[in-house]
Design an enzyme around this catalytic site. Sequence first.
Site, short mmCIF file in Angstrom:
data_model
loop_
_atom_site.label_atom_id
_atom_site.label_comp_id
_atom_site.label_asym_id
_atom_site.label_seq_id
_atom_site.Cartn_x
_atom_site.Cartn_y
_atom_site.Cartn_z
N GLY A 186 3.23 -6.46 -6.90
CA GLY A 186 2.60 -5.20 -6.54
C GLY A 186 3.42 -4.62 -5.41
CG HIS A 187 7.14 -4.32 -5.55
ND1 HIS A 187 8.38 -4.53 -6.07
CD2 HIS A 187 6.63 -5.56 -5.32
CE1 HIS A 187 8.62 -5.83 -6.18
NE2 HIS A 187 7.56 -6.48 -5.74
CG ASP B 21 2.20 -9.30 -1.21
OD1 ASP B 21 2.64 -8.73 -2.22
OD2 ASP B 21 1.21 -10.05 -1.23
CE LYS C 4 8.94 -8.44 -3.11
NZ LYS C 4 7.91 -9.04 -2.24
CD GLN D 88 6.81 -12.58 -8.15
OE1 GLN D 88 7.81 -12.81 -8.79
NE2 GLN D 88 6.01 -11.57 -8.46
#
Length: 422
Positions: free
Chosen positions: A41-42, A14, A17, A224
Amino acid sequence: MKKVDVVLGLQWGDEGKGKVVDVLTPNYKVIARFQGGPNAGHSIHFAGKSFVLHTVPSGIFRDGSVNIIGNGVVVDPVILADEIAQIEAMGIDLTSKLFLSKKAHLILPTHRMLDAASEAAKGKTKIGSTLKGIGPTYMDKTGRNGLRIGDILSPEFKERYERLKSKHAEMLAQYEGFEYDVTEYEQKWFEGIESLRRFPLIESEYEVNKFIAADEAILAEGAQGSMLDIDFGTYPYVTSSNTLCAGVCTGLGVAPTRIGEVYGIFKAYCTRVGSGPFPTELFDEVGEKLRAVGHEFGATTGRPRRCGWLDLVALKYAVMMNGVTGLIMMKADVMNDFETIKIATAYELNGEQLDYFPFEAADDVKPVYREFKGWNCDICKVRTWEDFPVEFREYVEFIEQETGVPVKIISVGPDREETIVR
Ligand code: GDP
Ligand code: IMO
Ligand code: MG
């Protein structure tokens, strides 16, 4: 020949990215994910809109980009189909932009159940996984039982699915009291599989190397973070893939000699979601403030993220193993309103000072802090290095000096525009 540049997280995920990949995409033809799956989750913000991507590479919103889901990724067809539908609802045609490796492994509905059962059985020592079935899917991959995207083309696909599902059922029966029903999810899963058939299913290692040979710019997008790496993270509180730069080689079929720039992303502070060691974690109002101002809640699970000061010991460890050539600092704006800011420069363990990340980074590791005067003003509107307050520049320069790597990009807000390239 062009080399493959890499964007990856240096902390516990988080780091931002998604935003950075979206910002850098105009410089690249190809964006490729190389590991992880829908545990990621981007988030991307532009033109007043926000989006969270889980499996689709973050280059998808730029015209003309080629987005590849590489062999190292694990794919849940339900989540991917849902993501595709959401993007297509924005009027973006994905069939010409999204390519799936035949060698990427499939997350079965029962993999999700195994993840849940394993976590429940662990009780207090649970990993705090995202419950997306990541660990069990990679276990089947290394155990040589997995199903891959390319297998959906086989007439025996359904049969092989059933065989693996029964194997999982036997495993799940070992978890006393664990009840589950995958009927509904399974139906959506097969619908998802069908919907993937209209996308090019490719030998991505050949395609990626063709792009390299044709001198096209490629960006590999990590998921990650380095401290969640299966080998070098805070094991067992990690994810099940190699999140480090080395993962680009195995997750895309790129030779180590073809790796170019390695952009390491870090937040100006630290966060972690899920269980496991976090030496600089703050349990006081400062941690609360970082969480509130930084909106530190998981993009995939909505869980509150644990917050703390920047940890240079962990950061230097990650920089070393990734061969980072350029640092990217995110979310400094979250600390606009701080009198003092701390950075951990070492740890203390059993009365000894450590400058490395120890094997057992448990509760008894105490960070040794260096204190900085906060900039104490709003930096969100700053767009050039020279316009940053001197306290801020000192903070950045200290990090550069300690890591030996330049901070090339600074992000002061979630939007594409809120980015300073030095
Ligand atoms: P990722 O998983 O590394 O892509 O990061 P996430 O999307 O899970 O979490 C990063 C969060 O921080 C997202 O909500 C972003 O919109 C937000 N964000 C990214 N960069 C900045 C920044 O510079 N400042 C602020 N305030 N928020 C940011
Ligand atoms: P992005 O790409 C933050 C964490 C989970 C858990 C551990 C194992 O958005 O940075 P898993 O589901 O992989 O078995 O969970 O890893 N985790 C993440 N934390 N960001 C992520 O992805 C993460 N993906 C997994 O919270 O502690
Ligand atoms: Mg995330």
